[in-house]
Design an enzyme around this catalytic site. Structure first.
Site, PDB file in Angstrom:
ATOM      1  N   TYR A 159     -13.762  17.806 -15.207  1.00  0.00           N
ATOM      2  CA  TYR A 159     -14.396  16.490 -15.224  1.00  0.00           C
ATOM      3  C   TYR A 159     -15.495  16.436 -14.145  1.00  0.00           C
ATOM      4  O   TYR A 159     -15.255  16.831 -12.996  1.00  0.00           O
ATOM      5  CB  TYR A 159     -13.295  15.455 -14.954  1.00  0.00           C
ATOM      6  CG  TYR A 159     -13.727  14.023 -14.901  1.00  0.00           C
ATOM      7  CD1 TYR A 159     -14.295  13.392 -16.007  1.00  0.00           C
ATOM      8  CD2 TYR A 159     -13.531  13.278 -13.740  1.00  0.00           C
ATOM      9  CE1 TYR A 159     -14.662  12.061 -15.945  1.00  0.00           C
ATOM     10  CE2 TYR A 159     -13.887  11.940 -13.680  1.00  0.00           C
ATOM     11  CZ  TYR A 159     -14.457  11.339 -14.786  1.00  0.00           C
ATOM     12  OH  TYR A 159     -14.809  10.027 -14.719  1.00  0.00           O
TER      13      TYR A 159
ATOM     14  N   ASP B  52      -5.400  18.879 -14.988  1.00  0.00           N
ATOM     15  CA  ASP B  52      -5.771  17.530 -15.442  1.00  0.00           C
ATOM     16  C   ASP B  52      -5.309  17.403 -16.891  1.00  0.00           C
ATOM     17  O   ASP B  52      -5.783  18.127 -17.769  1.00  0.00           O
ATOM     18  CB  ASP B  52      -7.292  17.341 -15.309  1.00  0.00           C
ATOM     19  CG  ASP B  52      -7.745  15.918 -15.619  1.00  0.00           C
ATOM     20  OD1 ASP B  52      -7.145  15.276 -16.509  1.00  0.00           O
ATOM     21  OD2 ASP B  52      -8.718  15.451 -14.988  1.00  0.00           O
TER      22      ASP B  52
ATOM     23  N   LYS C 239      -7.364   6.150 -19.285  1.00  0.00           N
ATOM     24  CA  LYS C 239      -7.676   6.538 -20.657  1.00  0.00           C
ATOM     25  C   LYS C 239      -6.481   6.188 -21.558  1.00  0.00           C
ATOM     26  O   LYS C 239      -6.270   5.040 -21.841  1.00  0.00           O
ATOM     27  CB  LYS C 239      -8.031   8.020 -20.695  1.00  0.00           C
ATOM     28  CG  LYS C 239      -9.041   8.444 -19.589  1.00  0.00           C
ATOM     29  CD  LYS C 239     -10.427   7.878 -19.783  1.00  0.00           C
ATOM     30  CE  LYS C 239     -11.325   7.973 -18.553  1.00  0.00           C
ATOM     31  NZ  LYS C 239     -11.471   9.290 -17.946  1.00  0.00           N
TER      32      LYS C 239
ATOM     33  N   ARG D 258       0.838  -1.206   0.000  1.00  0.00           N
ATOM     34  CA  ARG D 258       0.000   0.000   0.000  1.00  0.00           C
ATOM     35  C   ARG D 258       0.870   1.253   0.000  1.00  0.00           C
ATOM     36  O   ARG D 258       0.480   2.311  -0.461  1.00  0.00           O
ATOM     37  CB  ARG D 258      -0.966   0.018   1.203  1.00  0.00           C
ATOM     38  CG  ARG D 258      -1.802   1.304   1.274  1.00  0.00           C
ATOM     39  CD  ARG D 258      -3.070   1.153   2.099  1.00  0.00           C
ATOM     40  NE  ARG D 258      -2.826   0.620   3.428  1.00  0.00           N
ATOM     41  CZ  ARG D 258      -2.266   1.309   4.434  1.00  0.00           C
ATOM     42  NH1 ARG D 258      -1.916   2.561   4.270  1.00  0.00           N
ATOM     43  NH2 ARG D 258      -2.075   0.729   5.601  1.00  0.00           N
TER      44      ARG D 258
HETATM   45  C1  LIG Z   1     -12.011   9.677 -16.580  1.00  0.00           C
HETATM   46  C2  LIG Z   1     -11.453  10.978 -16.144  1.00  0.00           C
HETATM   47  C3  LIG Z   1     -11.002  11.168 -14.821  1.00  0.00           C
HETATM   48  C4  LIG Z   1     -11.169  10.110 -13.744  1.00  0.00           C
HETATM   49  O1  LIG Z   1     -10.369   9.013 -13.954  1.00  0.00           O
HETATM   50  P1  LIG Z   1     -10.748   7.537 -13.415  1.00  0.00           P
HETATM   51  O2  LIG Z   1      -9.558   6.755 -13.803  1.00  0.00           O
HETATM   52  O3  LIG Z   1     -12.020   7.140 -14.102  1.00  0.00           O
HETATM   53  O4  LIG Z   1     -10.938   7.631 -11.952  1.00  0.00           O
HETATM   54  C5  LIG Z   1     -10.412  12.378 -14.509  1.00  0.00           C
HETATM   55  N1  LIG Z   1     -10.295  13.359 -15.418  1.00  0.00           N
HETATM   56  C6  LIG Z   1     -10.729  13.219 -16.683  1.00  0.00           C
HETATM   57  C7  LIG Z   1     -10.572  14.354 -17.634  1.00  0.00           C
HETATM   58  C8  LIG Z   1     -11.344  12.037 -17.076  1.00  0.00           C
HETATM   59  O5  LIG Z   1     -11.823  11.913 -18.327  1.00  0.00           O
END
Ligand SMILES: *Cc1c(COP(=O)(O)O)cnc(C)c1O
Length: 383
Positions: A107, A179, A204, A54
């Site tokens: 997001y 982000d 992603k 962890r």
């Molecule tokens: C999907 C997404 C997230 C969150 O990510 P997860 O891996 O689903 O927790 C954060 N920011 C953006 C722009 C996203 O598209």
């Protein structure tokens, strides 16, 4: 050495793993010691000896070193999901009475976190519209602890001037976060524009195969240490299996990003001149409002963009065969997401009235772009 060479080798010590070309998967929850002296030494720190998965794990660390290198950042942390990383970042710096400036078109779950948990904790939040980023300074307060943006913004793709955001943050001593999921480190390295920390949904593009959840925070080491200790307490740790798959994803990231970008741009230009399309929201299109800024700050565009349909979005989406309906994006497979469906699903606690109901988001995958266009034409033909 070129990035595309480093991405294959950086962070891997093959001599320590019998020459194994890929990193071993250390599938273990804990690490054991032969005597008290070495046990104590591990406790006193140093990531050389791992203690408990962890807290740290060698397979995860290989991924982190690769990510830090790609982001041009001092260090990186890999976590269990994008939201795991975003939550850890926000909770590491914000407490009762503190103030957060958050892009109003970030997001949606990031906005939910701010509206819910953070406000319950007594954090004050300013939701900053993209068009007011130029006036960022006016929105700061004595207890502003973080400035959090996303470029381009989710769903509607407004491009944010990250250099300007970083300049304000630096001048006021307030950490700036961006982000970076859309561009991936291949097309944008926020650290190079002065942003203190980039966060990613590695689920992603970095993972790229729609088979893992992954979160990343990369940036200034002093800030990341606070994020790391928060994430350890939240238990947002990444599994070694998923770290291995993420390392595997990274090896093809530059190739995939190029293909996603080219195919999406091709489709965006074809949509632009289609009489059933009212507007295409894609930063690489010359007449898109944020285009000049995008060109200055990004080195490419990815596979995710939106357009506004003249016609029934459900009928259009139902007629598609290759583009499947689904949330998420960034994988090998093409996806379609009518925003009206999402808005309906979130209506209770997450209304997003600023998103036009005729908006359709496409995540353009790695299929042949000719086949993808033919699929979209099937959608238009059904209207
Ligand atoms: C999907 C997404 C997230 C969150 O990510 P997860 O891996 O689903 O927790 C954060 N920011 C953006 C722009 C996203 O598209």
């Amino acid at each position: 050495m070129h990035r595309d060479t480093r991405i294959q080798h950086h962070g891997e010590d093959r001599e320590r793993s019998l020459g194994s070309v890929g990193p071993p998967i250390y599938r273990t929850s804990l690490f054991t010691f032969p005597d008290c002296a070495s046990f104590e030494k591990a406790f006193r720190g140093g990531r050389e000896r791992h203690l408990y998965s962890r807290v740290s794990n060698p397979t995860v660390r290989v991924l982190e070193e690769k990510l830090a290198d790609l982001e041009g950042a001092e260090d990186a942390i890999a976590l269990a999901s994008g939201m795991g990383a975003i939550s850890a970042v926000l909770l590491a710096f914000l407490g009762s009475g503190d103030h957060l400036v958050l892009l109003s078109k970030a997001y949606a779950p990031t906005l939910s976190l701010a509206r819910g948990l953070l406000r319950r904790m007594g954090v004050e939040v300013t939701f900053l519209p993209p068009e007011e980023v130029g006036d960022l300074e006016r929105h700061l307060r004595p207890r502003t602890r973080l400035i959090y943006v996303e470029s381009p913004a989710s769903i509607t793709f407004e491009v944010i001037d990250l250099e300007a955001v970083a300049r304000v943050g630096r001048a006021k001593g307030i950490p700036t976060i961006s982000d970076n999921s859309w561009a991936s480190p291949i097309f944008l390295q926020p650290a190079r524009l002065g942003i203190d920390m980039a966060v990613h949904s590695g689920t992603k593009y970095i993972g790229g195969h729609s088979d893992i959840l992954l979160g990343v925070a990369a940036g200034r080491r002093d800030l990341l240490e606070r994020v790391r200790s928060t994430a350890i307490l939240l238990g947002a740790s990444l599994s070694p299996e998923d770290a291995f798959l993420a390392v595997r994803g990274l090896r093809t990231l530059p190739l995939r990003m190029q293909r996603h970008g080219e195919s999406a741009f091709l489709l965006a230009r074809q949509l632009l001149v289609h009489d059933r399309v009212a507007e295409v929201l894609h930063p690489a299109l010359p007449f898109f409002p944020g285009h000049a800024l995008w060109k200055r700050q990004f080195s490419g565009s990815s596979g995710l963009f939106s357009f506004r349909l003249r016609g029934d979005v459900r009928r259009f989406a139902d007629a598609l065969g290759i583009f499947r309906l689904g949330v998420s994006w960034g994988g090998f497979e093409s996806l379609v997401l009518p925003s009206a469906l999402v808005a309906a699903g979130c209506a209770a606690d997450d209304p997003r009235p600023d998103i036009p109901p005729d908006l359709i988001r496409l995540s353009v995958g790695l299929e042949d772009p000719g086949d993808l266009w033919a699929d979209l034409e099937r959608g238009f033909a059904a209207l």
